[in-house]
Motif scaffolding. Structure first.
Motif, mmCIF file in Angstrom:
data_model
loop_
_atom_site.group_PDB
_atom_site.id
_atom_site.type_symbol
_atom_site.label_atom_id
_atom_site.label_comp_id
_atom_site.label_asym_id
_atom_site.label_seq_id
_atom_site.Cartn_x
_atom_site.Cartn_y
_atom_site.Cartn_z
ATOM 1 N N SER A 230 0.834 -1.204 0.000
ATOM 2 C CA SER A 230 0.000 0.000 0.000
ATOM 3 C C SER A 230 0.870 1.256 0.000
ATOM 4 C CB SER A 230 -0.925 -0.006 1.220
ATOM 5 O OG SER A 230 -1.793 -1.110 1.189
ATOM 6 N N VAL A 231 1.973 1.188 0.784
ATOM 7 C CA VAL A 231 2.895 2.329 0.805
ATOM 8 C C VAL A 231 3.498 2.544 -0.583
ATOM 9 C CG1 VAL A 231 5.045 3.212 1.776
ATOM 10 C CG2 VAL A 231 3.393 2.037 3.243
ATOM 11 N N ILE A 232 3.909 1.447 -1.221
ATOM 12 C CA ILE A 232 4.506 1.553 -2.557
ATOM 13 C C ILE A 232 3.509 2.135 -3.548
ATOM 14 C CG2 ILE A 232 5.440 0.209 -4.483
ATOM 15 C CD1 ILE A 232 6.595 -1.729 -2.412
ATOM 16 N N MET A 233 2.290 1.613 -3.521
ATOM 17 C CA MET A 233 1.280 2.083 -4.469
ATOM 18 C C MET A 233 0.945 3.560 -4.239
ATOM 19 S SD MET A 233 -1.278 -1.212 -4.718
ATOM 20 C CE MET A 233 -2.333 -0.380 -5.898
ATOM 21 N N ALA A 234 0.839 3.942 -2.939
ATOM 22 C CA ALA A 234 0.547 5.343 -2.648
ATOM 23 C C ALA A 234 1.689 6.242 -3.098
ATOM 24 C CB ALA A 234 0.290 5.508 -1.151
ATOM 25 N N SER A 235 2.939 5.792 -2.858
ATOM 26 C CA SER A 235 4.099 6.589 -3.252
ATOM 27 C C SER A 235 4.185 6.732 -4.762
ATOM 28 C CB SER A 235 5.384 5.947 -2.709
ATOM 29 O OG SER A 235 5.351 5.873 -1.307
ATOM 30 N N VAL A 236 3.996 5.595 -5.480
ATOM 31 C CA VAL A 236 4.052 5.638 -6.943
ATOM 32 C C VAL A 236 2.911 6.491 -7.495
ATOM 33 C CG1 VAL A 236 3.886 4.244 -9.034
ATOM 34 C CG2 VAL A 236 5.278 3.437 -7.118
ATOM 35 N N GLY A 237 1.719 6.355 -6.884
ATOM 36 C CA GLY A 237 0.585 7.177 -7.334
ATOM 37 C C GLY A 237 0.856 8.665 -7.144
ATOM 38 N N PHE A 238 1.469 9.005 -5.999
ATOM 39 C CA PHE A 238 1.787 10.414 -5.745
ATOM 40 C C PHE A 238 2.819 10.925 -6.755
ATOM 41 C CE2 PHE A 238 4.593 13.507 -3.725
ATOM 42 C CZ PHE A 238 3.688 14.515 -3.420
ATOM 43 N N LEU A 239 3.872 10.085 -6.990
ATOM 44 C CA LEU A 239 4.891 10.480 -7.950
ATOM 45 C C LEU A 239 4.296 10.699 -9.338
ATOM 46 C CD1 LEU A 239 7.851 8.116 -6.944
ATOM 47 C CD2 LEU A 239 7.728 10.583 -6.608
ATOM 48 N N ARG A 240 3.387 9.799 -9.726
ATOM 49 C CA ARG A 240 2.783 9.933 -11.046
ATOM 50 C C ARG A 240 1.971 11.223 -11.168
ATOM 51 N NH1 ARG A 240 -0.949 5.434 -14.192
ATOM 52 N NH2 ARG A 240 -1.321 6.713 -16.078
ATOM 53 N N SER A 241 1.173 11.516 -10.129
ATOM 54 C CA SER A 241 0.359 12.733 -10.189
ATOM 55 C C SER A 241 1.250 13.977 -10.212
ATOM 56 C CB SER A 241 -0.601 12.787 -9.002
ATOM 57 O OG SER A 241 0.103 12.875 -7.787
ATOM 58 N N ALA A 255 11.919 18.463 -5.148
ATOM 59 C CA ALA A 255 12.897 17.366 -5.109
ATOM 60 C C ALA A 255 12.994 16.703 -3.743
ATOM 61 C CB ALA A 255 14.270 17.876 -5.562
ATOM 62 N N PRO A 256 13.128 17.438 -2.630
ATOM 63 C CA PRO A 256 13.204 16.760 -1.330
ATOM 64 C C PRO A 256 11.962 15.905 -1.042
ATOM 65 C CG PRO A 256 13.954 19.004 -1.131
ATOM 66 C CD PRO A 256 13.358 18.890 -2.503
ATOM 67 N N GLU A 257 10.802 16.424 -1.380
ATOM 68 C CA GLU A 257 9.570 15.656 -1.126
ATOM 69 C C GLU A 257 9.535 14.402 -1.982
ATOM 70 O OE1 GLU A 257 4.731 16.359 -0.891
ATOM 71 O OE2 GLU A 257 5.968 17.748 -2.067
ATOM 72 N N MET A 258 9.963 14.571 -3.266
ATOM 73 C CA MET A 258 9.980 13.410 -4.163
ATOM 74 C C MET A 258 10.956 12.342 -3.638
ATOM 75 S SD MET A 258 7.834 14.146 -6.580
ATOM 76 C CE MET A 258 8.275 13.191 -7.995
ATOM 77 N N ARG A 259 12.099 12.777 -3.125
ATOM 78 C CA ARG A 259 13.088 11.845 -2.575
ATOM 79 C C ARG A 259 12.519 11.090 -1.373
ATOM 80 N NH1 ARG A 259 18.584 11.238 -2.822
ATOM 81 N NH2 ARG A 259 19.581 10.378 -0.951
ATOM 82 N N GLU A 260 11.795 11.782 -0.516
ATOM 83 C CA GLU A 260 11.198 11.148 0.661
ATOM 84 C C GLU A 260 10.166 10.115 0.254
ATOM 85 O OE1 GLU A 260 8.769 12.369 4.730
ATOM 86 O OE2 GLU A 260 9.616 13.940 3.435
ATOM 87 N N VAL A 261 9.373 10.471 -0.771
ATOM 88 C CA VAL A 261 8.361 9.518 -1.255
ATOM 89 C C VAL A 261 9.025 8.281 -1.839
ATOM 90 C CG1 VAL A 261 6.526 9.175 -2.963
ATOM 91 C CG2 VAL A 261 6.606 11.288 -1.635
ATOM 92 N N CYS A 262 10.107 8.481 -2.590
ATOM 93 C CA CYS A 262 10.829 7.332 -3.156
ATOM 94 C C CYS A 262 11.430 6.460 -2.055
ATOM 95 C CB CYS A 262 11.932 7.832 -4.096
ATOM 96 S SG CYS A 262 11.326 8.496 -5.663
#
Length: 448
Positions: A230-241, A255-262
């Motif tokens: 679920s964490v992976i899917m939420a992170s990937v979904g956020f990155l995609r949006s 960039a910092p937020e994207m790095r944290e999500v990754c």
């Protein structure tokens, strides 16, 4: 058991002299003189009549050896064999007495025989050479004494009766033995079937335990994988949006937020990878056929593999060199590596860490291995759950909670059991019971 046998009083006289037959009948068929005198005394003086104790014998005659053989054969066929035969040694022009006796015994091997002769036609050595040594044969010299003839008749007919009783008892014993043998065979068959049924039941029990272990692992799999997934899917979904908005020019990437999500996605992926690797290890061990395994070698390898987690722990071993169990080396190494790693975690911070390994074979054929540490121990509320899949007291991210579940599954798959005893603050003892190997040890290599 058969009933008693009636006394056999049948006697055959084989002699070519008619007068000899009459003499035998007078001696053997008429009541003895003392009996006649007693009867006369009772009649004259009025005394009580004495009941004769000797009813006499039933005497048949044959005048040549061939005729005697025919009579004996017929008597056996009728079921009324002769007990005794008086046979003359000279009966011209037919068979002599020795040959007659030899052929009589072919018809009835129990027949008692008295050879009668007034001449030395045969020496005893010559007769035994033709007839063999036999307790069924006696020699009577003519002229014979009446009392001697009557004594021979009594003794040899009674001997025949005892011999037949012995035969009947032996036959009864043989029937009893055959009956006992049949009953024993039936009992052995039932026991063999029960043992086969028990073996099948034990196999099904092992399979059920294995399935239970796998089921317990599978039951928690969906939940454990679902959380990091679920964490992976939420992170990937956020990155995609975020990427979609950046492409549409609506906003700039943070960039910092994207790095944290990754990082969150990678943590979840790593969690799933470890779970999958544990399952792959478990399934790979399950595919190996069990065989004879020397426990000392397994424990040496497990200690070497767990040495990093054990650190400077004092390890005490008491395991015989010849102790062997039924399992696989890889599976048992995984069992003891998991348990020793668990000891290493429990011993962290202990100033005098110690692990004791003992192994022994019990009288019932099982092999028991104990792994004991002096670590922190296990809390009472946790001790019933330590083998549950995904249960762990370690901090989040430091373990999957599958280690002891895999240990439990492997031991159950080999038909064994595992128990644990612990007192908080005083350490824990894991007791593994495994089936003893019945296979012979492989012979050591030799070089000349």
């Amino acid at each position: 058991m058969s009933g008693p046998i009636a006394a056999n009083r049948r006697i055959l006289v084989v002699d070519d002299n008619q007068a000899i037959h009459q003499d035998f009948r007078k001696i053997l068929c008429a009541p003895p003189a003392s009996t006649t005198l007693d009867a006369m005394e009772a009649a004259l003086f009025g005394g009580p009549a004495t009941t004769p104790v000797d009813p006499g014998f039933e005497v048949d005659s044959a005048f040549q050896g061939e005729e005697g053989i025919v009579r004996v054969k017929a008597a056996v066929a009728e079921g009324r064999p002769y007990a005794l035969a008086f046979v003359d040694i000279r009966m011209p022009p037919g068979l002599d007495g020795v040959e007659t006796v030899r052929r009589l015994w072919k018809e009835d091997e129990d027949l008692q025989v008295v050879l009668c002769s007034a001449y030395s036609d045969y020496s005893w050595e010559e007769m035994t050479q033709r007839l063999g040594l036999s307790q069924r044969l006696l020699i009577l010299r003519k002229p014979f004494d009446n009392i001697e003839v009557r004594q021979l008749a009594h003794a040899l007919t009674e001997k025949w009766d005892l011999l037949r009783q012995s035969h009947r008892r032996m036959a009864d014993l043989k029937r009893e033995v055959e009956e006992w043998t049949r009953e024993l065979a039936v009992a052995n068959g039932r026991l063999r079937q029960e043992m086969e049924d028990r073996a099948k039941l034990e196999l099904r029990l092992v399979q059920a335990q294995r399935l239970e272990a796998l089921g317990r692992l599978t039951a928690g799999l969906a939940h454990e994988i679902n959380n990091p997934l679920s964490v992976i899917m939420a992170s990937v979904g956020f990155l995609r949006s975020e990427l979609d908005e950046q492409i549409a020019g609506k906003r700039e990437l943070d960039a910092p937020e994207m790095r944290e999500v990754c990082s969150d996605a990678l943590i979840g992926a790593d969690r799933i990878l470890r779970i999958v690797n544990d399952f792959r290890t478990f399934s790979r061990l399950d595919g190996q056929p069990p065989t004879r395994v020397e426990l000392k070698d397994v424990l040496d390898h497990a200690l070497s593999a767990a040495s990093y987690n054990l650190g400077k722990t004092q390890v005490v071993r008491d395991v015989p060199d010849s102790l062997a169990v039924h399992g696989t080396e890889a599976g048992l190494e995984q069992v003891f590596i998991g348990m020793l790693n668990n000891c290493g975690y429990a011993l962290q911070g202990n100033p005098e860490p110690r692990v004791t390994l003992t192994g022994r074979q019990r009288d019932d054929g099982w092999v028991v291995v104990e792994v004991k540490d002096n670590g922190t121990g296990i809390a009472p509320e946790h001790i019933t759950r330590i083998f549950d899949p995904f249960f762990t007291t370690k901090p989040p991210g430091t373990g999957t909670g599958l280690g002891l579940s895999i240990v439990y599954g492997i031991v159950s798959g080999f038909g064994g059991t595992i128990e644990v005893e612990s007192t908080p603050g005083q350490g824990a003892t894991f007791r593994v019971k495994l089936p003893r190997s019945t296979e012979a040890a492989a012979p050591a290599s030799s070089f000349s």
